[in-house]
Each structure stands twice: as C-alpha cells, then as structure tokens.
Design an enzyme around this catalytic site. Structure first.
Site, PDB file in Angstrom:
ATOM      1  N   HIS B 276       5.873 -26.012  -8.892  1.00  0.00           N
ATOM      2  CA  HIS B 276       6.049 -27.021 -10.391  1.00  0.00           C
ATOM      3  C   HIS B 276       6.020 -25.454 -11.049  1.00  0.00           C
ATOM      4  O   HIS B 276       4.974 -24.230 -11.531  1.00  0.00           O
ATOM      5  CB  HIS B 276       4.403 -27.649 -10.815  1.00  0.00           C
ATOM      6  CG  HIS B 276       4.568 -28.686 -11.917  1.00  0.00           C
ATOM      7  ND1 HIS B 276       4.120 -27.913 -12.779  1.00  0.00           N
ATOM      8  CD2 HIS B 276       4.492 -29.756 -11.992  1.00  0.00           C
ATOM      9  CE1 HIS B 276       4.614 -28.892 -13.284  1.00  0.00           C
ATOM     10  NE2 HIS B 276       4.351 -30.173 -13.285  1.00  0.00           N
ATOM     11  N   ARG B 296       4.976 -30.583 -21.595  1.00  0.00           N
ATOM     12  CA  ARG B 296       6.285 -30.574 -23.088  1.00  0.00           C
ATOM     13  C   ARG B 296       7.423 -31.256 -23.046  1.00  0.00           C
ATOM     14  O   ARG B 296       7.685 -31.447 -23.614  1.00  0.00           O
ATOM     15  CB  ARG B 296       7.267 -29.804 -21.707  1.00  0.00           C
ATOM     16  CG  ARG B 296       6.275 -28.343 -21.815  1.00  0.00           C
ATOM     17  CD  ARG B 296       7.072 -27.935 -20.292  1.00  0.00           C
ATOM     18  NE  ARG B 296       6.292 -28.037 -18.899  1.00  0.00           N
ATOM     19  CZ  ARG B 296       6.745 -28.366 -17.684  1.00  0.00           C
ATOM     20  NH1 ARG B 296       8.920 -27.993 -17.760  1.00  0.00           N
ATOM     21  NH2 ARG B 296       6.459 -28.518 -17.204  1.00  0.00           N
TER      22      ARG B 296
END
Ligand code: FAD
Lengths: 257, 640
Positions: B276, B296
């Site tokens: 990740h 994000r």
C-alpha cells in the site's frame, strides 16, 4: 533517545499470581504494547497478551496501566517520565485466564441477549432511504470497538460479580440505544433494556464514558436518553393509543420484544 | 518442560460435569473421553468455516441459511479479525453517486487495475453481485454514510472510474464486521473463538480423497479439538506478517494458504503482494500502520521534499488516457468526474507505491524516509475531521501530528496478498473435494493488483458463494461416512507439541524477525533475480533452524508456542512468494522486477500455480489464463 523502562507486569493465572519486575529497552515514540512485545520477544516468550491491529481499531489489548483501564496500543510511553515504573495488570472485572488475558465471555453472552435488528421492508426500487442526520446518532454508538473497558470500569459490576447476571453493562446500553434510535427498526426494546438488561441499575456516574477510547459519550448520548425513553414508555398512555394511528418508523408502531 | 499435557486448566470442564459450556465462548463441549479413541474434544458439523473476518462470517451465514449445521473457528476473539481494520470502504457499483456507474464499469476497472491477470469470471461475478451484498448489510443493521437523498453514500478511490465505495467515515471494516458478527450471533451460529486450526484431515472418497475434518487447539487452555466435517471453508486472510513493514497483525501468518497446500490444493498468483502506498513511517513503532486511501480520495495529494506533486511524473502509458496531466484538471475532477480525468494520486496502488519508492531513492523524501501526504492545505479542518475521524485520531495519538494542520509522512507498507488458493470462480471450491476458500486467502479475483475497496466486496460476494456451495456439498455427502482416524489425530497432536520437547533450541520470535527482514529486503517492492535466489536459500536455512524451536512455559495461552506453530506456515508461504517471483520475468502489478522492468505480453497470458510435492517441496507450473468471452472483451475496446 531510547532508555531502559522499568515495567511491572502481572503474571499468573486463575490460581494466583503477582507483579513481576522487568527492565526493557524502549525507543522514542513507542507505546506500552511495544514494550510488552519486546519483553515477550526477548525475556518472557510465554507472556500472554491479546492484540491485533495496534492502532486503536480492534479493541483487543485492553488492560489496566497504573490502575487506569486503557488500550495498551494507544498509551504512549512519552506520557510517563523516563524514571517512572509502569505497572500493567489485567482488566479487573473479568476472571484472569493468564497474565494480561482475561475471560471476557460475559460480554459475548450479553451480546446474545439483545434481540436483533428488524427493519421495515425496502423501498420499491430495492434500496432504503435514511437521512444522514438520522443515522448519525447510531453511528456514534457503532464506533464502539468492543474493548470492554467500559464494562470493566462500570462500578455496578466492578467488584460486584453478583450483579452480572442482571446487568448488560454500558456496551450493551449503547447497543439498545442504537437500535432504539435506528430510523428503520421495528422492535421496541425499552422494556427489555429496563428489565432484563438492568438499565435501571445504572446511576450515571459516567465512569464508562471516561474510559472509552473512542470518545463515545456513552452516558449522555445513550444511557440517559434511553432512560428517558423507558420512562416515556412507562408513563405515557398516549404511546399505547398512538400505536393504532402512526405510520411505520414512528415509535408507536414498534413491536415490543 | 516436562509435563506439557497437564497444564493448569481454568475451564473446569472435566469429564464429570459434561456436557457443559466453554466458559470463554459459551459453546457446548463434549466431555473428553480420556481412555478411548483420540481422547480430545470432538464436534461434528456440516460446514466448518475457518476465519471470522468478512469472508468467514458471510460464508457461515450463507451456509447456515442453506440449512447446514455450521461452525466458525477463529484465532482471535470474535470481531477482531483483520476486516475490523478496513477503513475506506466497500466497492459496489450501486450508482448512488453516479447513475452512469454499473457493473460493467466496475468489472472493467477491476480487470485493468489487476493488469488483466484477474480471473475474468470472478471479476464479473464480483462486480455484478457486490451491490446486493452491500444492501444486505444494511438489512442487518449497518449504518452507512448517506447521500443527500438518503441513499448509501459512495466515495472515490484509486482506480475506480466513479465514486463507488460505500463507507462509514473511515471505519467501514468495523461496521462490516460488527454487522456480520451480530447477524451470525442472531442466527445462533456456533463460534469457536481463540481456537487455531493446524491441520485438515482427508478421507478416501469415490473421486479419490475428500475433506473429513480439522484439528486445532484452544489458545486459552492449549487443549486440542477435533472437527468432523465434510466441508471446510478457508477464510483465513493474508500473509503480511512475513514482512517487516506491514499494515497486518499477528494473525496474518498465511495459515489458510499453507493448510490448502498441505491438503493438496494449489495456490496461484503468489508473486503478487500489494504494498500500500501510504503507511505511517514515524515514529518507528507505528511504521507500517495504514493511512487510508480515502485521504487521497477526499483530496489529499503527495508531495516530495521540494513540495512538488510528483505523481504527475509517474503516469504510465497504460493509464494516460484516464489520468489528469496537470493540477488544474486533477483538482476539478473532485467536483466533476464526467469532464475531467482522475488525479494521478489515485492511480492503482502498485503505480503509486513504486513512484513513492523512486522519490525516496532519489533523495527527495521526508525526514523519516517517506514522502508527504498533504490534506491539511487542501481541505478545511471540519471536513477532514468528519470524513477521516479515525486517521485524525491515529496521527494525533500515535505521532503527535495534527493532520488538519500539517502534512503526514508516509511510505509503502505490505498490505495485501493477491495470490491465494486457486478456486472455482462460481463456488469457491478448491481442487480438493470439500475444501473451499474465500476472501483474501483465495486467489484469482484481483489478478496482479487489487483496487482499494475491492476486498471488502470480494469477501461478501465470494464468502456467500462459498458458504452456499459448501453447505450443498455437505448435505449431499451426508450419507458418506467420514473418517477421521485416531492415529492421524494423535500424530497432529504430537506435531503441535513438538516445540515443548526440545530444550535449548531456537527462539521462534527471533526466526520470525529474521524472516521479516529477509522478505522485506529481498522479496519486497522491487525485486531482482539474484536477491530472489538468495532469499530462497535463506528461507531454506530458516526452515532448518525452525525445525529446532523451543518454547518456554506451558500450554495455557502461550503466544510463544502459538508463534512456533504459525512459523512453519509463514516459511512455506514465503517460499511460494519467492519461488513465483523468481519465475515471473516481467513487471506487472504487485510484482516489480528491476531486471525486467516492463510488462511482457507472453507473461500476461499465464498464471503461476504452486503445489506441494510429496517430498514437501514447493512445485511450480505455468497455466494459461482462462479465456474471456467476447462480449466482455468488447468492454475494453469502448472508451478510454
Ligand atoms: C489497515 C487495513 C485497511 C484496509 N482497508 C480496506 C478497505 O478500505 N477496503 C477494502 O476493500 N479492503 C481493505 N483492506 C483489506 C481487507 O480489510 C482485508 O483484505 C480483508 O478484511 C480480509 O478479510 P478476510 O475475511 O479474508 O480475512 P480476515 O478478516 O483477516 O479474517 C481472517 C480470519 O481467519 C482467522 N484465522 C486465520 N488463521 C486461522 C487458523 N489457523 N485457525 C483459525 N482461524 C484462523 C483469523 O482469526 C480471522 O478471524 C484493509 C486492510 C488493512 C490491514
């Protein structure tokens, strides 16, 4: 940066035990659970402790740190002076299995006693509609990570084991309140929460709220409103009458369980 | 250690007062018949589900609803499985935020995110069934965040064309596991918690061999337990604990992967491990803990030490058509997805993780060896606290960072394994009759790279399917007499107790530590042929050392002993990953080879399949990818 931490950890099982002293190397930014893990890896391989996420999300590593019920993964060493001795003991209200691990089955038994969610039918397009404001109250309660620190702290059962059969505890008052405030539930659990779950035994000292690592306002937002709802049910004759008139979703159309 | 069997027993459930309930779990126990047979606690079920995360709980509910007597077995307490940690959301093309969204778009995004190595049929079923599985959660009490017209709200995530992740703030996994847990409890499904399965038994059948049971131990007491069952569903999750920097917990030791191999099933896609892009990097004790992609999705951007939004420099050819190449367009996208392309921060995870890795290597990293993730300068404090409450809390409490005021320092962390048990897409059945796999332990669905949010939906869709088929198989085979032989059970018990009988051997914690370093350094994000070969030699050496493990203490709740047993799984699974990674001479998704930097169409058409040979060695073979039907292929020709 790093220093040698003096730790006292309760070791033992149901037959007895006591505090063992250890010195363990710790680093900047670490939490109590890090110290416990290092102890386990280097000095006490069989030290029993529960943990999973190490980020305050799963509620596994509950214990009492210097007597305060807390999550070990969210208790920073920086909150103590370097010379302080940190004492870690298992949660006091549950029987010890071994070391820091306690038998929390009480909570799983109480969970089984809550009648489950019973929604109204879906809308014609197969979806359900609820407004954000209406789900928010329940969402606060569903932040509960089941660390059982509130159950451990509640003075109704702490040191009063005999109250356990009749008392579900703050965690499950949250659950009753959540369902009672759910916009689509059709059950009325107020009588049950008062009688079987022992809501009446709580005299709102807020100990549970103080130890909640999720900051859920257990007393103010769940227990007190639930008590008010119970009182409504008890004394309000209109409620009964109303059940013949109101539409779905209204309090009065709920079925008592 | 002399007397390992007579460890203190706090359960009080001796033969005299049977039948009684286990004080920890409330499950019924039969008395241990000490004198006869294998002498251990034994239970019979139609379906035994190993694992109580999203996949296991959903499978158990489905099996129960299909009429099977069902049990759930899990290593931790109920409600603590990895699923509880999931943050961002569940991907499902419900079309609540964008009516243009539908299963075909989701299918296409998933396949492209996986660089077309996904099993098309799994990706298809997943996209088609996810919406109904999510609505079902609501039926069982889940309270998702809402849109302004009262529907389930859907948020943006990397690789998804439209906002499609159903979520509850950034604690979606908690909502999901609690909902499923409460449902399973309401249905009265038996749960054996803090109980670890170490072996699966087989019995001769018409077609050769089939599953007949499972063996394990109660962590609380160290006592053994035997299940007789025609159907076992593996829902054991992933393997991340074999890496040093990981978002995964102690449970992720690849038990299900290893159990499947030892039972004769095959694994696929094991070379693909997802790093990740955003794990915490500071302070050291939290290194690896996840920072959700929702940061994000909700407007956060990545910057290097020069303050530059560097992701614009890393847009691969493959995604150029759908990715904004300037900040203005990228910023407009949050409001208007129809006319703007996605910001490069929301490229699939493999792309972003590699980009961050390159920035750090080029000395443009943050003070503690990461890069900056900045949402503070882009969204107001109220928005951040409402949308990302648990991230706010996590940084505040653990790193003294206020994410509404300053950027976070983040770097890649081992997060998810795409590889897993090779299963039939429609039923979750492995090649061994009666053995199923669902969730992270199953392979194929995500190809070479998983899109965020596609795991939680995968758990529901395939947990449900596996549960149904496991029940049907069990109910069909009920007249077949299942054999669990006493000798086999006793041998399993002996293997489990071996670490107690060796004095002065290796410390399991040390070997685990060494394995984590090895995997991190030699089989990590960027891989090379020589390092992979070295890793295999070193794994071999660790295996040798692990054959002489010693543990202290007794059998009662002894984490050292538990780790000793988990280690053999970690080593076997690590060997599978390194073997497949060495073989695949290309870079694709979660497998990046420094010596073969690009994707290669030759490799794009094949899976690597791993099995265990009779001599206990890992064997590898190539297998062509299943062919996608034409009507689905057409979806990739339309639009960018
Ligand atoms: C921090 C974090 C955030 C994430 N966020 C997201 C997200 O937003 N969206 C998304 O889609 N995905 C997300 N993921 C990925 C997703 O959460 C996992 O892939 C998924 O939860 C795995 O579910 P599962 O049911 O397969 O296994 P798990 O939930 O891990 O459950 C595994 C179960 O198996 C049991 N088990 C294992 N071995 C044994 C054994 N030998 N004997 C008995 N029981 C055993 C365990 O005790 C556990 O109960 C996230 C992952 C992490 C770590």
């Amino acid at each position: 940066m790093g220093y040698e931490l003096k730790l006292r950890v309760w070791r033992g099982d149901a037959s007895g035990g006591g505090l063992n002293e250890y010195a363990v190397q710790v680093e900047e930014g670490e939490v109590v659970l890090d110290a416990i893990h290092r102890l386990q890896a280097t000095q006490a391989g069989d030290l029993a402790v529960r943990w999973n996420c190490k980020a305050g999300k799963c509620g596994s590593c509950s214990a009492e740190i210097n007597g305060r019920p807390r999550l070990m993964c969210m208790t920073r060493l920086a909150d103590f002076a370097e010379g302080d001795v940190i004492t870690v003991t298992p949660m006091r209200s549950f029987p010890v299995i071994r070391d820091l691990v306690t038998d929390v089955s009480y909570n799983y038994e109480k969970a089984r006693e809550v009648p489950s969610f019973a929604p109204t039918p879906r809308d014609p397009d197969g979806k359900r509609r609820m407004m954000q404001v209406d789900v928010e109250r329940g969402q606060e309660f569903r932040k509960c990570i089941e660390c059982f620190l509130c159950q451990n702290t509640c003075h109704v059962v702490r040191d009063h084991d005999h109250n356990k059969p009749a008392f579900a505890g703050p965690r499950f008052f949250l659950r009753y309140a959540e369902l009672d405030m759910h916009p689509l539930d059709t059950n009325d659990r107020r009588k049950l929460s008062q009688d079987a779950a022992g809501l009446g035994m709580c005299n709102i000292t807020k100990c549970c709220t103080e130890v909640c690592p999720e900051g859920i306002k257990i007393t103010d937002n769940a227990i007190i409103p639930m008590k008010e709802r119970v009182a409504d049910r008890k004394y309000d004759p209109v409620v009964w009458l109303g059940s013949k008139i109101f539409k779905r979703g209204d309090r009065a159309s709920r079925e008592e369980v | 250690m002399t007397d390992t069997t007579g460890s203190p027993d706090t359960t009080g459930s001796t033969a005299a007062d049977a039948p009684t309930r286990h004080p920890m779990t409330g499950n019924r126990l039969t008395a241990e018949a000490a004198a006869e047979g294998h002498g251990f606690e034994e239970h019979a079920y139609d379906v035994v589900v190993i694992g109580a995360g999203g996949a296991g709980l959903r499978a158990a509910i489905a099996a129960h609803d299909a009429g099977a007597r069902t049990a759930i077995v899990c290593k931790s307490l109920l409600g603590k499985a990895h699923t509880v940690m999931a943050e961002g959301g569940i991907a499902a093309a419900m079309g609540n935020a964008y009516p243009e969204d539908n299963w075909k778009v989701h299918f296409r995004d998933t396949m492209r995110g996986g660089k077309m190595l996904n099993h098309w049929r799994m990706a298809e079923l997943h996209a088609q069934e996810a919406p109904e599985r999510v609505l079902e959660l609501e039926e069982w009490g889940a309270l998702f965040d809402r849109t302004s017209d009262g529907l389930i709200s859907q948020r943006d995530f990397g690789g998804h064309r439209y906002a499609r992740l159903a979520h509850v703030g950034d604690r979606t996994g908690l909502e999901m596991i609690r909902t499923l847990q409460q449902r399973a409890v309401a249905l009265g499904i038996d749960v054996f918690m803090e109980c670890t399965i170490t072996e699966i038994f087989k019995t001769p059948s018409d077609e050769g061999e089939r599953v007949s049971g499972a063996f394990g131990y109660w962590r609380e007491t160290g006592r053994f337990i035997v299940f007789k069952t025609p159907s076992v569903v593996l829902a054991t999750g992933g393997i991340g604990k074999s890496y040093r920097v990981t978002s995964n917990s102690w449970e992720y030791t690849g038990d299900g992967h290893a159990l499947a191999l030892r039972t004769g099933a095959s694994l696929i896609n094991m070379e693909f491990v997802q790093f990740h892009p955003t794990g915490m990097v500071w302070p050291p004790s939290v290194r690896g803990i996840l920072v959700t992609e929702s940061v994000r999705g909700d407007g956060g951007v990545l910057r290097n030490s020069e303050g530059k939004r560097f992701m614009f420099d890393y847009i691969p050819e493959y995604f150029k058509g759908e990715t904004a190449d300037n900040e203005e367009e990228a910023d407009r996208w949050y409001e208007d997805k129809t006319n703007n392309r996605r910001p490069p921060e929301l490229l699939p995870r493999d792309e972003v993780a590699r980009a961050i890795n390159s920035e750090i290597k080029a000395d443009r990293g943050s003070p503690h060896g990461g890069v900056f993730l900045d949402i503070a300068s882009r969204r107001d404090a109220e928005f951040i606290q409402r949308r990302l409450p648990s991230m706010y809390h996590q940084f505040k409490e653990l790193a003294d960072v206020d994410i509404t005021a300053e950027p976070m320092e983040i770097g890649p962390t081992c997060h998810y394994v795409m590889g897993g048990v090779e299963v039939d897409p429609d039923t979750g059945a492995s090649s061994v009759e009666g053995l199923y796999a669902a969730g992270e332990v199953a392979g194929g669905m995500h190809g070479s790279n998983r899109l965020g949010g596609n795991s939680l939906s995968d758990l529901l869709v395939f947990g449900n399917r596996a549960g149904i088929d496991a029940a049907q198989t069990a109910l069909k085979s009920s007249n077949q007499s299942l054999q669990v032989r006493d000798e086999e059970v006793r041998a399993a018990a002996e293997r489990a107790l071996a670490p107690f009988s060796i004095a002065g051997g290796e410390n399991p914690y040390t070997i685990q530590y060494n394995l984590q370093d090895l995997m991190q350094n030699l089989v990590g994000i960027i891989r090379k042929s020589d390092e992979l070969s070295t890793s295999l030699r070193e794994i071999e050496a660790l295996k040798e050392r692990a054959s002489r493990l010693s543990v202290e203490g007794n059998r009662q709740y002894n984490p050292g002993w538990h780790l000793a047993l988990d280690l053999s799984n970690m080593l076997l699974v690590s060997e599978c990953i390194a073997t497949a990674a060495l073989e695949r001479q290309e870079s694709r998704g979660g497998h990046t080879r420094d010596d073969f930097p690009g994707p290669d169409p030759h490799w794009g058409g094949r899976n690597l399949v791993l099995t265990l040979g009779d001599d206990g060695r890992v064997e590898l073979r190539h297998q062509p990818l299943p062919a996608m039907p034409e009507e689905l292929q057409d979806l990739f020709e339309a639009q960018p």
